[in-house]
Motif scaffolding. Sequence first.
Motif, PDB file in Angstrom:
ATOM      1  N   VAL A  28      61.314  11.180  74.993  1.00 17.31           N
ATOM      2  CA  VAL A  28      60.498  11.972  75.917  1.00 17.31           C
ATOM      3  C   VAL A  28      59.401  12.739  75.181  1.00 17.31           C
ATOM      4  O   VAL A  28      58.260  12.766  75.623  1.00 17.31           O
ATOM      5  CB  VAL A  28      61.388  12.934  76.740  1.00 17.31           C
ATOM      6  N   SER A  29      59.722  13.363  74.053  1.00 24.04           N
ATOM      7  CA  SER A  29      58.697  14.109  73.311  1.00 24.04           C
ATOM      8  C   SER A  29      57.558  13.202  72.878  1.00 24.04           C
ATOM      9  O   SER A  29      56.379  13.570  72.966  1.00 24.04           O
ATOM     10  CB  SER A  29      59.317  14.790  72.093  1.00 24.04           C
ATOM     11  N   ALA A  30      57.898  12.022  72.407  1.00 29.12           N
ATOM     12  CA  ALA A  30      56.860  11.068  72.000  1.00 29.12           C
ATOM     13  C   ALA A  30      56.042  10.601  73.203  1.00 29.12           C
ATOM     14  O   ALA A  30      54.840  10.352  73.088  1.00 29.12           O
ATOM     15  CB  ALA A  30      57.498   9.876  71.292  1.00 29.12           C
ATOM     16  N   TRP A  31      56.667  10.481  74.354  1.00 29.70           N
ATOM     17  CA  TRP A  31      55.980  10.085  75.588  1.00 29.70           C
ATOM     18  C   TRP A  31      55.036  11.189  76.052  1.00 29.70           C
ATOM     19  O   TRP A  31      53.925  10.928  76.508  1.00 29.70           O
ATOM     20  CB  TRP A  31      57.016   9.753  76.656  1.00 29.70           C
ATOM     21  N   PHE A  32      55.465  12.447  75.916  1.00 32.42           N
ATOM     22  CA  PHE A  32      54.660  13.574  76.390  1.00 32.42           C
ATOM     23  C   PHE A  32      53.492  13.928  75.474  1.00 32.42           C
ATOM     24  O   PHE A  32      52.504  14.482  75.930  1.00 32.42           O
ATOM     25  CB  PHE A  32      55.529  14.821  76.570  1.00 32.42           C
ATOM     26  N   ARG A  33      53.575  13.663  74.186  1.00 33.29           N
ATOM     27  CA  ARG A  33      52.528  14.086  73.246  1.00 33.29           C
ATOM     28  C   ARG A  33      51.152  13.574  73.648  1.00 33.29           C
ATOM     29  O   ARG A  33      50.209  14.361  73.738  1.00 33.29           O
ATOM     30  CB  ARG A  33      52.910  13.661  71.832  1.00 33.29           C
ATOM     31  N   PRO A  34      50.955  12.283  73.929  1.00 30.78           N
ATOM     32  CA  PRO A  34      49.606  11.831  74.341  1.00 30.78           C
ATOM     33  C   PRO A  34      49.174  12.432  75.686  1.00 30.78           C
ATOM     34  O   PRO A  34      47.987  12.694  75.889  1.00 30.78           O
ATOM     35  CB  PRO A  34      49.730  10.310  74.451  1.00 30.78           C
ATOM     36  N   ILE A  35      50.128  12.643  76.579  1.00 32.72           N
ATOM     37  CA  ILE A  35      49.795  13.271  77.866  1.00 32.72           C
ATOM     38  C   ILE A  35      49.300  14.681  77.622  1.00 32.72           C
ATOM     39  O   ILE A  35      48.275  15.109  78.162  1.00 32.72           O
ATOM     40  CB  ILE A  35      51.023  13.269  78.812  1.00 32.72           C
ATOM     41  N   LEU A  36      50.023  15.424  76.801  1.00 31.00           N
ATOM     42  CA  LEU A  36      49.647  16.791  76.461  1.00 31.00           C
ATOM     43  C   LEU A  36      48.286  16.820  75.764  1.00 31.00           C
ATOM     44  O   LEU A  36      47.436  17.655  76.103  1.00 31.00           O
ATOM     45  CB  LEU A  36      50.729  17.410  75.565  1.00 31.00           C
ATOM     46  N   ASP A  37      48.078  15.916  74.832  1.00 32.42           N
ATOM     47  CA  ASP A  37      46.794  15.856  74.117  1.00 32.42           C
ATOM     48  C   ASP A  37      45.631  15.544  75.060  1.00 32.42           C
ATOM     49  O   ASP A  37      44.514  16.013  74.841  1.00 32.42           O
ATOM     50  CB  ASP A  37      46.844  14.806  73.007  1.00 32.42           C
TER      51      ASP A  37
END
Length: 109
Positions: A28-37
């Motif tokens: 999940v963290s890896a999935w969220f990082r590009p979304i957050l960026d």
Amino acid sequence: MTLSCTARMLDSAIWGVFWEPGIYYNLVSAWFRPILDSLTPIIKSGNFELLAKVMAVRRPKDSPLWIGSILTSLTPSRIIHFLEHLEGTLSSPDPDVAAWTSSPQSLWI
């Protein structure tokens, strides 16, 4: 209309936009990082029209809820915190909301 009357139902529908079937809990963290960026500059610049369009593209059936929550300032300030910490929502996923909006949700929200 029914969804907008209860904050827990509204949150369940809104935050479900970030869930993707097939993404395992440990990723999940890896999935969220590009979304957050991608979303952080949009939110910090105050370009809420673009934010609404991004969310509408991601989950068209939930776009009226996103537009309403953005216009009333309910969610823009909470998105970054949610994606960084996976907390800050009022509710867990609601199966009724998922059915009404045809938007799948997961238990990790």
